[in-house]
Design a protein around this motif. Structure first.
Motif, PDB file in Angstrom:
ATOM      1  N   VAL A  46       0.830  -1.200   0.000  1.00 57.16           N
ATOM      2  CA  VAL A  46       0.000   0.000   0.000  1.00 57.16           C
ATOM      3  C   VAL A  46       0.869   1.257   0.000  1.00 57.16           C
ATOM      4  O   VAL A  46       0.635   2.197  -0.766  1.00 57.16           O
ATOM      5  CB  VAL A  46      -0.944   0.000   1.214  1.00 57.16           C
ATOM      6  N   LEU A  47       1.896   1.287   0.841  1.00 60.21           N
ATOM      7  CA  LEU A  47       2.751   2.460   0.916  1.00 60.21           C
ATOM      8  C   LEU A  47       3.571   2.643  -0.355  1.00 60.21           C
ATOM      9  O   LEU A  47       3.822   3.776  -0.785  1.00 60.21           O
ATOM     10  CB  LEU A  47       3.665   2.377   2.140  1.00 60.21           C
ATOM     11  N   ARG A  48       3.985   1.547  -0.972  1.00 58.36           N
ATOM     12  CA  ARG A  48       4.692   1.666  -2.248  1.00 58.36           C
ATOM     13  C   ARG A  48       3.788   2.296  -3.307  1.00 58.36           C
ATOM     14  O   ARG A  48       4.220   3.157  -4.080  1.00 58.36           O
ATOM     15  CB  ARG A  48       5.164   0.293  -2.723  1.00 58.36           C
ATOM     16  N   ALA A  49       2.513   1.873  -3.326  1.00 58.16           N
ATOM     17  CA  ALA A  49       1.571   2.442  -4.289  1.00 58.16           C
ATOM     18  C   ALA A  49       1.322   3.920  -3.985  1.00 58.16           C
ATOM     19  O   ALA A  49       1.290   4.759  -4.904  1.00 58.16           O
ATOM     20  CB  ALA A  49       0.260   1.666  -4.258  1.00 58.16           C
ATOM     21  N   LEU A  50       1.175   4.253  -2.708  1.00 52.52           N
ATOM     22  CA  LEU A  50       0.941   5.651  -2.344  1.00 52.52           C
ATOM     23  C   LEU A  50       2.153   6.523  -2.643  1.00 52.52           C
ATOM     24  O   LEU A  50       2.016   7.700  -2.990  1.00 52.52           O
ATOM     25  CB  LEU A  50       0.586   5.754  -0.861  1.00 52.52           C
ATOM     26  N   GLN A  51       3.341   5.949  -2.508  1.00 53.12           N
ATOM     27  CA  GLN A  51       4.544   6.693  -2.851  1.00 53.12           C
ATOM     28  C   GLN A  51       4.533   7.068  -4.331  1.00 53.12           C
ATOM     29  O   GLN A  51       4.873   8.196  -4.695  1.00 53.12           O
ATOM     30  CB  GLN A  51       5.776   5.859  -2.519  1.00 53.12           C
ATOM     31  N   ALA A  52       4.114   6.134  -5.179  1.00 54.59           N
ATOM     32  CA  ALA A  52       4.014   6.425  -6.608  1.00 54.59           C
ATOM     33  C   ALA A  52       2.918   7.440  -6.893  1.00 54.59           C
ATOM     34  O   ALA A  52       3.059   8.293  -7.780  1.00 54.59           O
ATOM     35  CB  ALA A  52       3.759   5.131  -7.382  1.00 54.59           C
ATOM     36  N   LEU A  53       1.821   7.367  -6.131  1.00 56.28           N
ATOM     37  CA  LEU A  53       0.706   8.289  -6.320  1.00 56.28           C
ATOM     38  C   LEU A  53       0.952   9.645  -5.667  1.00 56.28           C
ATOM     39  O   LEU A  53       0.186  10.580  -5.894  1.00 56.28           O
ATOM     40  CB  LEU A  53      -0.566   7.681  -5.703  1.00 56.28           C
ATOM     41  N   LYS A  54       1.991   9.740  -4.826  1.00 58.57           N
ATOM     42  CA  LYS A  54       2.264  10.938  -4.021  1.00 58.57           C
ATOM     43  C   LYS A  54       1.055  11.260  -3.147  1.00 58.57           C
ATOM     44  O   LYS A  54       0.629  12.418  -3.041  1.00 58.57           O
ATOM     45  CB  LYS A  54       2.643  12.128  -4.900  1.00 58.57           C
ATOM     46  N   GLY A  55       0.502  10.217  -2.519  1.00 63.52           N
ATOM     47  CA  GLY A  55      -0.722  10.365  -1.743  1.00 63.52           C
ATOM     48  C   GLY A  55      -0.507  10.274  -0.256  1.00 63.52           C
ATOM     49  O   GLY A  55       0.619  10.332   0.255  1.00 63.52           O
ATOM     50  N   ARG A  56      -1.605  10.106   0.456  1.00 60.47           N
ATOM     51  CA  ARG A  56      -1.610  10.068   1.920  1.00 60.47           C
ATOM     52  C   ARG A  56      -2.636   9.029   2.364  1.00 60.47           C
ATOM     53  O   ARG A  56      -3.667   8.840   1.709  1.00 60.47           O
ATOM     54  CB  ARG A  56      -1.985  11.447   2.475  1.00 60.47           C
ATOM     55  N   ILE A  57      -2.371   8.346   3.486  1.00 55.17           N
ATOM     56  CA  ILE A  57      -3.316   7.389   4.041  1.00 55.17           C
ATOM     57  C   ILE A  57      -3.437   7.621   5.542  1.00 55.17           C
ATOM     58  O   ILE A  57      -2.457   7.979   6.210  1.00 55.17           O
ATOM     59  CB  ILE A  57      -2.881   5.930   3.749  1.00 55.17           C
ATOM     60  N   GLU A  58      -4.666   7.476   6.069  1.00 52.32           N
ATOM     61  CA  GLU A  58      -4.941   7.654   7.487  1.00 52.32           C
ATOM     62  C   GLU A  58      -5.742   6.456   7.991  1.00 52.32           C
ATOM     63  O   GLU A  58      -6.686   6.013   7.326  1.00 52.32           O
ATOM     64  CB  GLU A  58      -5.740   8.936   7.731  1.00 52.32           C
ATOM     65  N   PHE A  59      -5.370   5.945   9.152  1.00 50.69           N
ATOM     66  CA  PHE A  59      -6.094   4.859   9.807  1.00 50.69           C
ATOM     67  C   PHE A  59      -6.645   5.382  11.135  1.00 50.69           C
ATOM     68  O   PHE A  59      -5.901   5.951  11.935  1.00 50.69           O
ATOM     69  CB  PHE A  59      -5.182   3.675  10.106  1.00 50.69           C
ATOM     70  N   ARG A  60      -7.943   5.168  11.367  1.00 52.29           N
ATOM     71  CA  ARG A  60      -8.541   5.524  12.657  1.00 52.29           C
ATOM     72  C   ARG A  60      -9.240   4.292  13.197  1.00 52.29           C
ATOM     73  O   ARG A  60     -10.231   3.822  12.643  1.00 52.29           O
ATOM     74  CB  ARG A  60      -9.524   6.679  12.482  1.00 52.29           C
ATOM     75  N   THR A  61      -8.711   3.719  14.265  1.00 51.77           N
ATOM     76  CA  THR A  61      -9.266   2.500  14.849  1.00 51.77           C
ATOM     77  C   THR A  61      -8.975   2.495  16.341  1.00 51.77           C
ATOM     78  O   THR A  61      -7.876   2.877  16.771  1.00 51.77           O
ATOM     79  CB  THR A  61      -8.668   1.243  14.177  1.00 51.77           C
ATOM     80  N   GLY A  62      -9.962   2.093  17.148  1.00 57.32           N
ATOM     81  CA  GLY A  62      -9.750   2.085  18.594  1.00 57.32           C
ATOM     82  C   GLY A  62      -9.379   3.464  19.102  1.00 57.32           C
ATOM     83  O   GLY A  62     -10.093   4.447  18.894  1.00 57.32           O
ATOM     84  N   ARG A  63      -8.196   3.547  19.750  1.00 56.47           N
ATOM     85  CA  ARG A  63      -7.709   4.837  20.259  1.00 56.47           C
ATOM     86  C   ARG A  63      -6.607   5.413  19.388  1.00 56.47           C
ATOM     87  O   ARG A  63      -5.966   6.411  19.760  1.00 56.47           O
ATOM     88  CB  ARG A  63      -7.179   4.634  21.689  1.00 56.47           C
ATOM     89  N   LEU A  64      -6.385   4.812  18.234  1.00 54.57           N
ATOM     90  CA  LEU A  64      -5.251   5.191  17.394  1.00 54.57           C
ATOM     91  C   LEU A  64      -5.683   6.031  16.192  1.00 54.57           C
ATOM     92  O   LEU A  64      -6.754   5.824  15.630  1.00 54.57           O
ATOM     93  CB  LEU A  64      -4.529   3.938  16.891  1.00 54.57           C
ATOM     94  N   TYR A  65      -4.816   6.965  15.826  1.00 53.22           N
ATOM     95  CA  TYR A  65      -5.017   7.790  14.634  1.00 53.22           C
ATOM     96  C   TYR A  65      -3.649   7.891  13.967  1.00 53.22           C
ATOM     97  O   TYR A  65      -2.805   8.689  14.349  1.00 53.22           O
ATOM     98  CB  TYR A  65      -5.541   9.159  15.023  1.00 53.22           C
ATOM     99  N   ALA A  66      -3.446   7.026  12.972  1.00 57.04           N
ATOM    100  CA  ALA A  66      -2.127   6.884  12.356  1.00 57.04           C
ATOM    101  C   ALA A  66      -2.183   7.269  10.882  1.00 57.04           C
ATOM    102  O   ALA A  66      -3.250   7.232  10.257  1.00 57.04           O
ATOM    103  CB  ALA A  66      -1.641   5.441  12.501  1.00 57.04           C
TER     104      ALA A  66
END
Length: 390
Positions: free
Chosen positions: A312-332
């Motif tokens: 996923v991160l390799r694909a986002l690196q090519a896309l010059k994008g951003r990803i966010e995960f929100r689960t439980g008490r985490l926001y990554a």
């Protein structure tokens, strides 16, 4: 003798979009009035960096605790009821089965029949001929189950194959595309977004439908796919030293959300409690996502599969994008957007020379530290992807 306390009244969208700490002390069964003002759309547009899918996840979490009564101003209801899918947060509000609705008129509330608007929200198909600012499809769990034909085959009620979602992402990303070199880049990388999207949908279908007991979630059980066109305002990477400039970046957002048990319980089969060590929760999140990268992270359970954070991160690196995960008490998150601060985390040999990203997430508050901050505990999981169109 005292009666029940008066309901807590808050206004949308900012009550769910900006600050959710007001909900921390609401007791089980407490009453909340959500007001939808006439200027709802303007308020939503005024926060271009805000995450609407996070607001949806907060709404689902609120519905697990509180008795919700929604009060609509007339002009807001007229706009939303005509096409609910253009208002993703309000579409979810209409879809939640136990929420009461009324129309504010002449200083009093009148019960509101939302059945037609709710049916419209649940039956909506993603637009293919025009690039709307927002679009959403929903699935409702439990009794009266409703699944989206954009996610499931109506005949078999099975999830569409991966190729279907890859085509969906290409169609969505290339509707009214930019021109010139930017258009070429969008077309070249649309299939990468499709691969990410299909992974997220498959994981949500597997881990977001059922509770810890393996049964469908009946209480505020909802999943969805959200597409948005958003504007980000970022420092220009080409700004001269001492002369910072801000660039406006048009982005395509694809977000997946569910009301499931979250990554922690899905992986450990244990409940997430206030006593759960935050660092352990952080490690579990990475264990869920690093499965395809670290061979020592083994799990023989047939019901569990990893997202493949490395890919996923390799694909986002090519896309010059951003990803966010929100689960439980985490926001990554991780970002490769031009202009945003990026932690240069690269894997050790033998792949370091390729500059591929290390499969590690960062905390939203700590920016470029891979250490967690405790956020309010939320139901389910949301994953937000931003891809620049310029």
């Amino acid at each position: 003798m005292t009666g029940d306390p008066p309901p807590l009244e808050v206004r949308l969208p900012e009550a769910l979009l900006v600050d959710f700490h007001w909900a921390a002390d609401i007791p089980q069964g407490g009453q909340v009035r959500l007001r939808v003002p006439a200027e709802y759309s303007l308020l939503m547009e005024s926060g271009p960096m805000a995450s609407e899918v996070l607001a949806i996840q907060r709404l689902i979490s609120l519905a697990r605790v509180a008795s919700i009564h929604t009060v609509w101003e007339i002009s807001a209801w007229d706009s939303v009821s005509e096409n609910p899918a253009l208002y993703p947060l309000l579409s979810v509000l209409l879809a939640l089965p136990r929420v009461k609705h009324s129309l504010e008129a002449m200083g009093s509330d009148t019960p509101l029949d939302i059945s037609a608007a709710r049916t419209s929200a649940l039956n909506h198909r993603l637009a293919k001929s025009a690039a709307f600012a927002s679009d959403i499809v929903l699935c409702i769990e439990g009794v009266g189950t409703s699944v989206s034909a954009d996610l499931y085959n109506p005949s078999t009620l099975r999830l569409h194959p991966r190729e279907y979602f890859e085509s969906m992402a290409v169609d969505a990303l290339t509707t009214n595309p930019p021109v010139g070199a930017a258009a070429q880049r969008v077309y070249e990388h649309a299939s990468l977004l499709g691969t990410i999207l299909s992974e997220l949908i498959e994981n949500s279908e597997m881990h977001g439908r059922l509770g810890a007991d393996g049964r469908p979630i009946l209480d505020a059980g909802v999943r969805g796919l959200l597409f948005r066109r958003v504007k980000l305002f970022l420092p220009s990477p080409k700004a001269l030293k001492g002369l910072p400039k801000i660039q406006e970046v048009n982005c395509f957002e694809a977000s997946i959300f569910d009301s499931g048990i979250g990554y922690f319980t899905s992986y450990t089969r244990d409940p997430l409690t206030p006593n759960t060590d935050l660092k352990f929760e952080w490690q579990v999140l990475h264990n869920c996502l690093e499965r395809h990268y670290h061979p020592e992270l083994l799990d023989s359970r047939p019901s569990h599969r990893g997202l493949g954070l490395y890919e996923v991160l390799r694909a986002l690196q090519a896309l010059k994008g951003r990803i966010e995960f929100r689960t439980g008490r985490l926001y990554a998150y991780r970002t490769f957007l031009d202009g945003e601060l990026q932690a240069q985390m690269r894997p050790k040999a033998p792949f370091a020379h390729l500059a591929w990203p290390e499969p590690r997430l960062l905390d939203v508050d700590k920016k470029y530290l891979a250490l967690p901050t405790e956020h309010e505990k939320l139901v389910g999981t949301s994953v937000r992807i931003l891809v620049p169109l310029d």
